[in-house]
Each structure stands twice: as C-alpha cells, then as structure tokens.
Design a protein around this motif. Structure first.
Motif, PDB file in Angstrom:
ATOM      1  N   HIS A  44       0.840  -1.201   0.000  1.00  0.00           N
ATOM      2  CA  HIS A  44       0.000   0.000   0.000  1.00  0.00           C
ATOM      3  C   HIS A  44       0.872   1.247   0.000  1.00  0.00           C
ATOM      4  N   ALA A  45       1.898   1.256   0.851  1.00  0.00           N
ATOM      5  CA  ALA A  45       2.793   2.415   0.926  1.00  0.00           C
ATOM      6  C   ALA A  45       3.489   2.654  -0.411  1.00  0.00           C
ATOM      7  N   ARG A  46       3.900   1.581  -1.060  1.00  0.00           N
ATOM      8  CA  ARG A  46       4.586   1.723  -2.353  1.00  0.00           C
ATOM      9  C   ARG A  46       3.693   2.419  -3.374  1.00  0.00           C
ATOM     10  N   ASP A  47       2.422   2.010  -3.432  1.00  0.00           N
ATOM     11  CA  ASP A  47       1.501   2.631  -4.384  1.00  0.00           C
ATOM     12  C   ASP A  47       1.167   4.063  -3.985  1.00  0.00           C
ATOM     13  N   TRP A  48       0.874   4.282  -2.701  1.00  0.00           N
ATOM     14  CA  TRP A  48       0.508   5.633  -2.258  1.00  0.00           C
ATOM     15  C   TRP A  48       1.659   6.609  -2.476  1.00  0.00           C
ATOM     16  N   LEU A  49       2.868   6.169  -2.144  1.00  0.00           N
ATOM     17  CA  LEU A  49       4.028   7.045  -2.314  1.00  0.00           C
ATOM     18  C   LEU A  49       4.261   7.372  -3.786  1.00  0.00           C
ATOM     19  N   THR A  50       4.028   6.393  -4.649  1.00  0.00           N
ATOM     20  CA  THR A  50       4.188   6.642  -6.084  1.00  0.00           C
ATOM     21  C   THR A  50       3.197   7.688  -6.570  1.00  0.00           C
ATOM     22  N   VAL A  51       1.939   7.530  -6.185  1.00  0.00           N
ATOM     23  CA  VAL A  51       0.911   8.490  -6.597  1.00  0.00           C
ATOM     24  C   VAL A  51       1.201   9.870  -6.015  1.00  0.00           C
ATOM     25  N   HIS A  52       1.656   9.899  -4.776  1.00  0.00           N
ATOM     26  CA  HIS A  52       1.830  11.176  -4.084  1.00  0.00           C
ATOM     27  C   HIS A  52       3.150  11.864  -4.423  1.00  0.00           C
ATOM     28  N   THR A  53       4.075  11.153  -5.057  1.00  0.00           N
ATOM     29  CA  THR A  53       5.360  11.765  -5.390  1.00  0.00           C
ATOM     30  C   THR A  53       5.192  13.009  -6.255  1.00  0.00           C
ATOM     31  N   GLY A  54       4.166  13.043  -7.080  1.00  0.00           N
ATOM     32  CA  GLY A  54       3.944  14.204  -7.934  1.00  0.00           C
ATOM     33  C   GLY A  54       3.085  15.279  -7.312  1.00  0.00           C
ATOM     34  N   ALA A  55       2.690  15.120  -6.047  1.00  0.00           N
ATOM     35  CA  ALA A  55       1.821  16.091  -5.397  1.00  0.00           C
ATOM     36  C   ALA A  55       2.541  17.427  -5.206  1.00  0.00           C
ATOM     37  N   PRO A  56       1.814  18.527  -5.231  1.00  0.00           N
ATOM     38  CA  PRO A  56       2.439  19.847  -5.110  1.00  0.00           C
ATOM     39  C   PRO A  56       3.266  20.020  -3.843  1.00  0.00           C
ATOM     40  N   GLU A  57       2.778  19.515  -2.713  1.00  0.00           N
ATOM     41  CA  GLU A  57       3.529  19.707  -1.472  1.00  0.00           C
ATOM     42  C   GLU A  57       4.844  18.935  -1.492  1.00  0.00           C
ATOM     43  N   ILE A  58       4.852  17.772  -2.144  1.00  0.00           N
ATOM     44  CA  ILE A  58       6.094  17.010  -2.252  1.00  0.00           C
ATOM     45  C   ILE A  58       7.086  17.750  -3.143  1.00  0.00           C
ATOM     46  N   THR A  59       6.589  18.268  -4.250  1.00  0.00           N
ATOM     47  CA  THR A  59       7.444  19.041  -5.149  1.00  0.00           C
ATOM     48  C   THR A  59       8.078  20.220  -4.419  1.00  0.00           C
TER      49      THR A  59
END
Length: 286
Positions: free
Chosen positions: A242-257
């Motif tokens: 679950h973490a692997r998928d969530w982190l992949t999706v969230h890597t492009g999120a504005p706050e991560i950027t």
C-alpha cells in the motif's frame, strides 16, 4: 555441486559501497560521504548484492553496516535523484520503491545477525536501515531523525511499521510527526539503539559485539532471528505494498514538489503560505 562459499569482495566492482569479508565478519560501508551516504538506485542495488552474498557465504557469521566518514551513517533517499528522476516522472518511483523493498527484505532476512555501526547522522531511510538490523551501536554524538512531514520525502516506509514496536506508539508519533532530532542518549533510553559509546571506542564496541555473535550456534541463531522478526515482518507485509503505491501516486503532489525543491535549494518552506494556497484551491494545488 560444491557448496557456495561467496565471492571475493573485489569481484563485485562496487562503486557506491565498500564490501569486506574476513574473520567470520562481513562489513558493508555506504561510500558516499560527500552526499551524507544517501541512497540512490545504484546504491540500493549494490547493497542488495552484498547482502545476498553475505547471506550465502557460510564463512560470514555476522554482518556490520555503516557509512563512510564520520558525518553520516545514512541520510535516506537521495533528494537530488528525486528532483531529477521522480518529480518529472512520478510513476517511476514505483520501480525505485520496489528495489528499496527488496534490499531491506534481504537485510532483514539475512539469516545471520546484523549490526548497525552508527558513525554519524541517521535520517529517514537511514533510521529504517539501522532498524532493519538486529543490533545497533552508536557514537555518542550521533543524532537520529525523520523529516518526511517537514520535507516531503518518503514519509517513513519502514519507520511507521517498526518504530511503534521498538520505542512505543507515543514516541514513534513524536519522532515521525514532529521530526525533531533524537540524541544518541535519548535513542538509548528509548531502546532505539543498544549501545552508545564515545566515538573513539565505536569500532572496539562493534567488534566486541560481533565477536559475541560469532561465538554462538549458527542455526539456532538463524531461527531465533526468524522468530524475532515476526512482528516486524507482519506489519511490513501488511502495509508496504500500500505504501509503495501511495508514495508513487503522491510523489507528484504539489507539497512534495515544494518540499524536495526547497531541500535541494537549501531554503525553508513557508508552511502557512503553502497551507493557505492549498486551502484556497479546490484541487489542492499550488
């Protein structure tokens, strides 16, 4: 078929780690001191190869992992690699995370006791690396911390599962939510490390612990480790996919950027401004 006895370390031609074997001990040193021994894809693959060799080599009884120099043990994921590779192509993080998982699985399931020699900063994935080891010895000036909620790097894949088991739920939340530094003495009091010694005695303490582990029955030791791994393996297996998928999706999120770019540009994040901008945008964008 002759028994596999491992390869000589020189046969691997590693670029980012130093691998040594002898006198029943293998030592793996992350050799990126200029980058505080952070983990990029190549380093993870090299670590995995060394762990596999040490697991198979019957003349290795214990493995020690450490970092080059005296500033850092390991500071987790390479943020420059993130900025270069994953911000433009977030879905590629799924591949990187797969190698991360495989490497940590190999270390945790080595079948032989492992010691983390903490010679400097321990940050994020570096703490997850040392928690993947059975035992840990730290120099007395070492600091441990996580930065996921502050900097937008991987929010603790490993620490979220294991810190509550090791230090307790409240302390785990303090470490992961506040991101404040944990001194070596506090880490010892909380059970996050086994020993804290003056820096000049670090090698002596690690060697003494390794010698004690060598003078034990190998198969009994392996099975004891297997049973001790139960709760870590259970929590990891139930959540890491679950973490692997969530982190992949969230890597492009504005706050991560914003977090990763601020880190690479060596500037602070205006968290209140970021919150206001996200709250004012119905899509949560910046």
């Amino acid at each position: 078929m002759s028994a596999y006895s491992g390869k000589p370390p020189s046969a691997f031609r590693f670029r980012n780690i130093i691998y040594a074997k002898g006198a029943w001990k293998a030592t793996v040193t992350i050799n990126r001191p200029a980058l505080y021994n952070c983990l990029d894809l190549e380093t993870l693959r090299e670590l995995g190869a060394a762990f596999e060799d040490a697991a198979w080599d019957d003349r290795v009884a214990v493995l020690v992992i450490t970092g080059a120099g005296n500033k850092a043990f390991c500071t987790g994921a390479d943020m420059k690699e993130w900025n270069r590779e994953f911000l433009p192509r977030p879905h590629d993080f799924y591949k990187w995370m797969g190698v991360f998982v495989e490497t940590f699985d190999r270390l945790r399931n080595l079948g032989k006791p492992t010691i983390a020699r903490l010679n400097g900063m321990v940050v994020g994935g570096g703490n997850e690396l040392q928690m993947s080891c059975d035992l840990s010895v730290a120099a007395d000036d070492v600091v441990i911390r996580h930065a996921g909620t502050s900097r937008g790097s991987v929010p603790a894949a490993g620490a979220t599962q294991w810190l509550p088991l090791i230090v307790g739920d409240r302390r785990a939340r303090e470490i992961l939510l506040l991101n404040e530094p944990i001194t070596a003495r506090k880490a010892l009091a909380w059970g996050l490390v086994n020993q804290v010694v003056p820096r000049r005695r670090l090698d002596r303490a690690v060697d003494a612990m390794a010698e004690k582990l060598i003078d034990k029955l190998p198969e009994c030791t392996r099975y004891t480790k297997q049973q001790l791994n139960f709760w870590r393996d259970f929590s990891w297996s139930m959540t890491i996919g679950h973490a692997r998928d969530w982190l992949t999706v969230h890597t492009g999120a504005p706050e991560i950027t914003e977090g990763i770019r601020a880190f690479n540009e060596k500037r602070e994040i205006d968290y209140r401004k970021l919150r206001s901008r996200m709250a004012n945008d119905r899509n949560g964008k910046l």
